[in-house]
Every structure is written in C-alpha cells, then in structure tokens.
Design a protein around this motif. Sequence first.
Motif, PDB file in Angstrom:
ATOM      1  N   LEU A 155       0.833  -1.200   0.000  1.00 36.78           N
ATOM      2  CA  LEU A 155       0.000   0.000   0.000  1.00 36.78           C
ATOM      3  C   LEU A 155       0.874   1.258   0.000  1.00 36.78           C
ATOM      4  O   LEU A 155       0.582   2.230  -0.713  1.00 36.78           O
ATOM      5  CB  LEU A 155      -0.914  -0.001   1.224  1.00 36.78           C
ATOM      6  N   ALA A 156       1.943   1.229   0.779  1.00 37.26           N
ATOM      7  CA  ALA A 156       2.858   2.378   0.807  1.00 37.26           C
ATOM      8  C   ALA A 156       3.503   2.587  -0.559  1.00 37.26           C
ATOM      9  O   ALA A 156       3.656   3.730  -1.021  1.00 37.26           O
ATOM     10  CB  ALA A 156       3.931   2.156   1.876  1.00 37.26           C
ATOM     11  N   ASP A 157       3.879   1.498  -1.221  1.00 37.07           N
ATOM     12  CA  ASP A 157       4.465   1.595  -2.564  1.00 37.07           C
ATOM     13  C   ASP A 157       3.460   2.186  -3.551  1.00 37.07           C
ATOM     14  O   ASP A 157       3.822   2.996  -4.423  1.00 37.07           O
ATOM     15  CB  ASP A 157       4.912   0.216  -3.053  1.00 37.07           C
ATOM     16  N   TYR A 158       2.189   1.783  -3.429  1.00 36.96           N
ATOM     17  CA  TYR A 158       1.145   2.286  -4.327  1.00 36.96           C
ATOM     18  C   TYR A 158       0.999   3.800  -4.156  1.00 36.96           C
ATOM     19  O   TYR A 158       0.951   4.550  -5.134  1.00 36.96           O
ATOM     20  CB  TYR A 158      -0.181   1.585  -4.016  1.00 36.96           C
ATOM     21  N   PHE A 159       0.936   4.250  -2.900  1.00 33.64           N
ATOM     22  CA  PHE A 159       0.793   5.680  -2.628  1.00 33.64           C
ATOM     23  C   PHE A 159       1.949   6.468  -3.232  1.00 33.64           C
ATOM     24  O   PHE A 159       1.738   7.474  -3.923  1.00 33.64           O
ATOM     25  CB  PHE A 159       0.716   5.910  -1.118  1.00 33.64           C
ATOM     26  N   GLU A 160       3.176   6.006  -3.001  1.00 34.19           N
ATOM     27  CA  GLU A 160       4.325   6.757  -3.510  1.00 34.19           C
ATOM     28  C   GLU A 160       4.393   6.714  -5.025  1.00 34.19           C
ATOM     29  O   GLU A 160       4.828   7.682  -5.657  1.00 34.19           O
ATOM     30  CB  GLU A 160       5.610   6.226  -2.882  1.00 34.19           C
ATOM     31  N   ALA A 161       3.951   5.618  -5.628  1.00 35.50           N
ATOM     32  CA  ALA A 161       3.926   5.543  -7.088  1.00 35.50           C
ATOM     33  C   ALA A 161       2.922   6.551  -7.656  1.00 35.50           C
ATOM     34  O   ALA A 161       3.177   7.189  -8.687  1.00 35.50           O
ATOM     35  CB  ALA A 161       3.571   4.131  -7.543  1.00 35.50           C
ATOM     36  N   ALA A 162       1.783   6.718  -6.980  1.00 39.56           N
ATOM     37  CA  ALA A 162       0.782   7.693  -7.429  1.00 39.56           C
ATOM     38  C   ALA A 162       1.330   9.114  -7.322  1.00 39.56           C
ATOM     39  O   ALA A 162       1.126   9.943  -8.215  1.00 39.56           O
ATOM     40  CB  ALA A 162      -0.493   7.544  -6.610  1.00 39.56           C
ATOM     41  N   VAL A 163       2.049   9.391  -6.239  1.00 37.55           N
ATOM     42  CA  VAL A 163       2.636  10.722  -6.060  1.00 37.55           C
ATOM     43  C   VAL A 163       3.703  10.987  -7.128  1.00 37.55           C
ATOM     44  O   VAL A 163       3.770  12.071  -7.708  1.00 37.55           O
ATOM     45  CB  VAL A 163       3.231  10.865  -4.644  1.00 37.55           C
ATOM     46  N   ARG A 164       4.524   9.970  -7.400  1.00 33.40           N
ATOM     47  CA  ARG A 164       5.545  10.131  -8.445  1.00 33.40           C
ATOM     48  C   ARG A 164       4.914  10.367  -9.814  1.00 33.40           C
ATOM     49  O   ARG A 164       5.499  11.025 -10.670  1.00 33.40           O
ATOM     50  CB  ARG A 164       6.447   8.898  -8.502  1.00 33.40           C
ATOM     51  N   ALA A 165       3.711   9.846 -10.003  1.00 30.69           N
ATOM     52  CA  ALA A 165       3.021  10.020 -11.282  1.00 30.69           C
ATOM     53  C   ALA A 165       2.320  11.369 -11.377  1.00 30.69           C
ATOM     54  O   ALA A 165       1.673  11.663 -12.391  1.00 30.69           O
ATOM     55  CB  ALA A 165       2.010   8.894 -11.492  1.00 30.69           C
ATOM     56  N   GLY A 166       2.435  12.174 -10.326  1.00 29.18           N
ATOM     57  CA  GLY A 166       1.888  13.527 -10.393  1.00 29.18           C
ATOM     58  C   GLY A 166       0.725  13.821  -9.478  1.00 29.18           C
ATOM     59  O   GLY A 166       0.226  14.954  -9.456  1.00 29.18           O
ATOM     60  N   ALA A 167       0.278  12.853  -8.693  1.00 24.81           N
ATOM     61  CA  ALA A 167      -0.860  13.095  -7.807  1.00 24.81           C
ATOM     62  C   ALA A 167      -0.432  13.944  -6.618  1.00 24.81           C
ATOM     63  O   ALA A 167       0.624  13.703  -6.029  1.00 24.81           O
ATOM     64  CB  ALA A 167      -1.428  11.764  -7.309  1.00 24.81           C
ATOM     65  N   PRO A 168      -1.226  14.952  -6.222  1.00 30.74           N
ATOM     66  CA  PRO A 168      -0.926  15.700  -4.997  1.00 30.74           C
ATOM     67  C   PRO A 168      -0.966  14.745  -3.810  1.00 30.74           C
ATOM     68  O   PRO A 168      -1.898  13.942  -3.681  1.00 30.74           O
ATOM     69  CB  PRO A 168      -2.056  16.734  -4.925  1.00 30.74           C
ATOM     70  N   ALA A 169       0.012  14.819  -2.941  1.00 30.95           N
ATOM     71  CA  ALA A 169       0.173  13.832  -1.873  1.00 30.95           C
ATOM     72  C   ALA A 169      -1.057  13.733  -0.977  1.00 30.95           C
ATOM     73  O   ALA A 169      -1.556  12.637  -0.699  1.00 30.95           O
ATOM     74  CB  ALA A 169       1.414  14.152  -1.047  1.00 30.95           C
ATOM     75  N   LYS A 170      -1.562  14.888  -0.498  1.00 25.90           N
ATOM     76  CA  LYS A 170      -2.678  14.835   0.437  1.00 25.90           C
ATOM     77  C   LYS A 170      -3.954  14.334  -0.232  1.00 25.90           C
ATOM     78  O   LYS A 170      -4.728  13.580   0.363  1.00 25.90           O
ATOM     79  CB  LYS A 170      -2.893  16.216   1.065  1.00 25.90           C
ATOM     80  N   THR A 171      -4.168  14.749  -1.479  1.00 24.30           N
ATOM     81  CA  THR A 171      -5.348  14.272  -2.206  1.00 24.30           C
ATOM     82  C   THR A 171      -5.249  12.775  -2.448  1.00 24.30           C
ATOM     83  O   THR A 171      -6.229  12.034  -2.270  1.00 24.30           O
ATOM     84  CB  THR A 171      -5.486  15.003  -3.552  1.00 24.30           C
ATOM     85  N   ALA A 172      -4.073  12.316  -2.844  1.00 23.41           N
ATOM     86  CA  ALA A 172      -3.868  10.885  -3.068  1.00 23.41           C
ATOM     87  C   ALA A 172      -4.077  10.112  -1.778  1.00 23.41           C
ATOM     88  O   ALA A 172      -4.697   9.038  -1.774  1.00 23.41           O
ATOM     89  CB  ALA A 172      -2.471  10.630  -3.618  1.00 23.41           C
ATOM     90  N   ALA A 173      -3.561  10.652  -0.666  1.00 26.98           N
ATOM     91  CA  ALA A 173      -3.718   9.982   0.628  1.00 26.98           C
ATOM     92  C   ALA A 173      -5.197   9.831   0.975  1.00 26.98           C
ATOM     93  O   ALA A 173      -5.640   8.762   1.422  1.00 26.98           O
ATOM     94  CB  ALA A 173      -2.993  10.769   1.713  1.00 26.98           C
ATOM     95  N   ASN A 174      -5.981  10.901   0.775  1.00 26.38           N
ATOM     96  CA  ASN A 174      -7.406  10.849   1.088  1.00 26.38           C
ATOM     97  C   ASN A 174      -8.133   9.829   0.221  1.00 26.38           C
ATOM     98  O   ASN A 174      -8.948   9.045   0.710  1.00 26.38           O
ATOM     99  CB  ASN A 174      -8.037  12.232   0.912  1.00 26.38           C
ATOM    100  N   TRP A 175      -7.839   9.839  -1.075  1.00 25.48           N
ATOM    101  CA  TRP A 175      -8.533   8.932  -1.977  1.00 25.48           C
ATOM    102  C   TRP A 175      -8.149   7.475  -1.728  1.00 25.48           C
ATOM    103  O   TRP A 175      -8.999   6.583  -1.753  1.00 25.48           O
ATOM    104  CB  TRP A 175      -8.233   9.317  -3.431  1.00 25.48           C
ATOM    105  N   ILE A 176      -6.894   7.225  -1.482  1.00 21.23           N
ATOM    106  CA  ILE A 176      -6.456   5.843  -1.264  1.00 21.23           C
ATOM    107  C   ILE A 176      -7.023   5.299   0.040  1.00 21.23           C
ATOM    108  O   ILE A 176      -7.513   4.158   0.090  1.00 21.23           O
ATOM    109  CB  ILE A 176      -4.919   5.759  -1.259  1.00 21.23           C
ATOM    110  N   SER A 177      -6.988   6.117   1.100  1.00 21.67           N
ATOM    111  CA  SER A 177      -7.429   5.623   2.406  1.00 21.67           C
ATOM    112  C   SER A 177      -8.948   5.541   2.527  1.00 21.67           C
ATOM    113  O   SER A 177      -9.457   4.891   3.446  1.00 21.67           O
ATOM    114  CB  SER A 177      -6.872   6.506   3.529  1.00 21.67           C
ATOM    115  N   THR A 178      -9.672   6.181   1.621  1.00 18.77           N
ATOM    116  CA  THR A 178     -11.139   6.109   1.677  1.00 18.77           C
ATOM    117  C   THR A 178     -11.688   5.330   0.485  1.00 18.77           C
ATOM    118  O   THR A 178     -12.062   4.164   0.623  1.00 18.77           O
ATOM    119  CB  THR A 178     -11.745   7.518   1.724  1.00 18.77           C
TER     120      THR A 178
END
Length: 485
Positions: A334-357
């Motif tokens: 899950l941590a790898d998925y989050f960081e991969a999304a951020v590296r692909a351009g997703a804003p960190a906090k928005t990505a965190a909210n969407w992934i965790s919900t």
Amino acid sequence: MAPEVMARYEAVIGLEVHAQLKTQTKAFCACSTRFGDAPNTNTCPVCLGLPGALPVLNRKARDLAVRTSLALHCKIQERSVFARKNYFYPDLPKGYQISMYELPLALAGRLEVELEGATKRIGITRLHMEEDAAKNLHEGFADSDRWSYIDYNRCGVPLIEIVSEPDIRSPTEAYSYLTTLKQVLEYTDVSDCNMEAGSLRCDANVSVRLRGAEQFGTKVEAKNLNSFRYLAHALEYEIERQIGVLESGGSVTQETRLWNVATGRTEPMRSKEFAHDYRYFPDPDLLPVSVSEKLIEEVRGAMPELPDARRARFARNYGLTPYDAGVLSGTRALADYFEAAVRAGAPAKTAANWISTELLRWLKEAGKEIENCPVEPAALAELLAKMESGEITAASGKKVFATMFETGKGAAAIIAAEGLAQITDTRAIEKIARAVVAKSPDNAAKYRSGNEGVFKFFVGQVMRETRGQANPQLVNEILKRVLME
C-alpha cells in the motif's frame, strides 16, 4: 465469569511465531518451496531423509534470518549451531527436525507496538532457523475415516522461529504484537506471511496469576492459531478457562491444547513437552553458522525501509497526519502504491485521502488486495489531476473511479464516453438554478427571510439536475444571486 473475578487475575502471554522464509529452494536442498504444486513432487533424498543424503544450508535463508534479526534489534551470535530435535511423527521422515537449540542465531531483541496511543516494548528472547515438517492430511479423501495422508512438499522448507518474552498481558496486546511483527516481516521482504498457505503460524504460551504476584502461573501452549482473530479468541477463552479452574480450587495442568474453530474453545492435545523430551544434540552433518561483522553490515546495507521509518517519512515529507501516514504505511504494497501515485503527479494529500477512503473501500468490497488493484497508481494520478484542474467535479470523480475499478479503463476515456466533463457554462447553470428556485417558492422565501440552512437544499437540487457535473463554486455564486433577486 464475573468481571470482578476476572479483574483479580493477570494473564502472562508469550508467542512463538514461525515464518517461512522467502526463498525459492528449501533450507538444506535444492527442492522448490512453491506452494500448491502436486503433492510429493518437490522432494529429494535430502528432505525425505534417505540414507546417505547430506544437507547443505541455503545461503539466502541464512541472510534473510540475519536481516530479520537486525530488523528486530536482536544481538546476532557470531557462531550458531544446528541441532537435531528428535521426535517420531509421520510428518518427520528423518525422525528428527533440524533446528537450533543451545546456540541460536540471535538473542535479546525487541518489538515496539502501539496500544491505544501508547507504545509498549515487547522483548524477543531468541530467533533461530529450522526446517518445516511435512503436512498431514486427515480429511478430504474417500477413506479419510481410516487413513491419513502426508504431503512432503513442505518438508524442509526454511523457517525462522521468533520467540517473545512473556511480556504480553492481554489478547489485545498479543494481536498488536503479531500484526506489528507481520508488518516488519513483509516490509523486510523476508516472508510473504500468507497464513492460509502456512507461511506464518503462531503458538501461544499463556498462564494466569493473581494481579500483583511475581511468580508465573502454570503455562499452557495453545496451537492451531492460523489467523489473528483465532489467536485473540483462543487467548480470551484460555484465560477465562484457567481462571475458572483456579477459582474452583483446582490447578492448571501444563499441556498443549488445540483451538477448535467449530466449538470456539481450546481442547487438550497432549501433555506439554520439555526440552529434554526431544534429546537435542548438534547435527553432525552441518557446519556451525558463522556470521561475521562484514556479513552483518552487508545485510544491514541492503535492508529495506522499515515501517516506523516510512511512517515518519510520510508525515514529514508529504505533510500527512500521523493517522493517514499510519494507514498508508500499513503494508509495504500500500505504501508503494501511494508513492507511485505521487511520483506520477498526484498531490500527496489528495492521493492519501482517496487511497485511504475510496480505494480501500472498493478493495474491501471486492475482496481484493492492493497488489491486485485494477486501478494502477498512474491511472489514479490522472483522475486526481482532472479533478484538481476542474475538468470534472469530485462527485463525477467518484463515478469515474467506480468505472475505472470495474473496467480497468482510463479516466479520460470514461469521462469522454459518459459525458462527465464539468459544466462551467454560467448561462446553463443559471437556467437550471432559476428552474430549481421556481419549483420551491416556500424555501426561497425562507432563505430570503434569513434561513440560510435551506441554501444546501438548492445546491443539492442543482447538482442533481446536472448529475453532479456543475462547477460547485459557480453553483453557489449563481444561486445566491438568483435567490436574492
């Protein structure tokens, strides 16, 4: 049992966790460790214990055991020795199990667990290497009422056994210890920890004593705890059972008991063995295991980032709350998925909210793990970018995500196909807003008289008419102007 009776006693628990090491071959031979192959196909003279066969230690298994020892802050012994643990059972073709006894690989470690906002340190007595036994099959065959079958594929698979100090005082603490240990094993890529495949197994030693007493009570070993939930249930039952025995004037018998899932209780299996029952002695076919400082530093240098470090980095580098950082670092995948999304351009906090919900909710409902998520990190980043730019609304974003999860298609294709682009045409929004206000003159009058609570009603109606596609800011601005005309 009455709570006041239970409160007079304290549980003392220690866990023995066996984890299968993530190697392609067995501990002392070149047979495959692959799970699910046809029975008795991954065997050879060494793991079957045939005369004249000699074992040779799997170097990767040794290195993974050293890696785990470092992750658990253990003191690694310069010299450890394999021993023969002698007992006779059909799943043990040699008549003994290769394990470690007097000179284990590592000693005196620790694991810190979170308990309701507090941190507790639980000691680790020892970590040693050993081989697995075969698997006895007692059901599932036409003649299972008369015969048992044995699959020797698992025999010789490399394990580490991690023995905790008796520092655990409740089923809740035991659950937290095991989940935290599993997290460390997965992060370090030492084991896949698949309990269904037998890659992670746990036995519990549990006793009770009067609260405040220094001497331990008589311990009972509970086995067959093949899920975290069963561990907690078995401990709850066994603690209450032992208190009941003592309260009735009896004494607890030192024994091994099995957790019976069907009845929800532990049942006697055999009297508890002692070390001398196994007649341990050094294995004459295996050299002592030497672990040099150079090897330790090599293993330490290749150590993956551990859960605590990653959680702290997520909070520090991405500005996440401790809670969100904890959720997203819950598993390495899950941590790898989050960081991969951020590296692909997703804003960190928005990505965190969407992934965790949204993402975790869809995965749970679909019975999937993050490793099998149909929405790739880059695809999620694309969707979040379209929401950030205003191309689609948050409401439309959820619809698009649902279709992405179900079909695997990209956000752009779904938005185009379903006409979900955000409506920013002020004339179109105003036309709909006027129609909505005209349909509810009573609510409009309430708003004009100072009841601002009804404003949300009008916003909801406009968003409904536009299928959630209208720009929310424009909707608010236009409605306020129309309502006050």
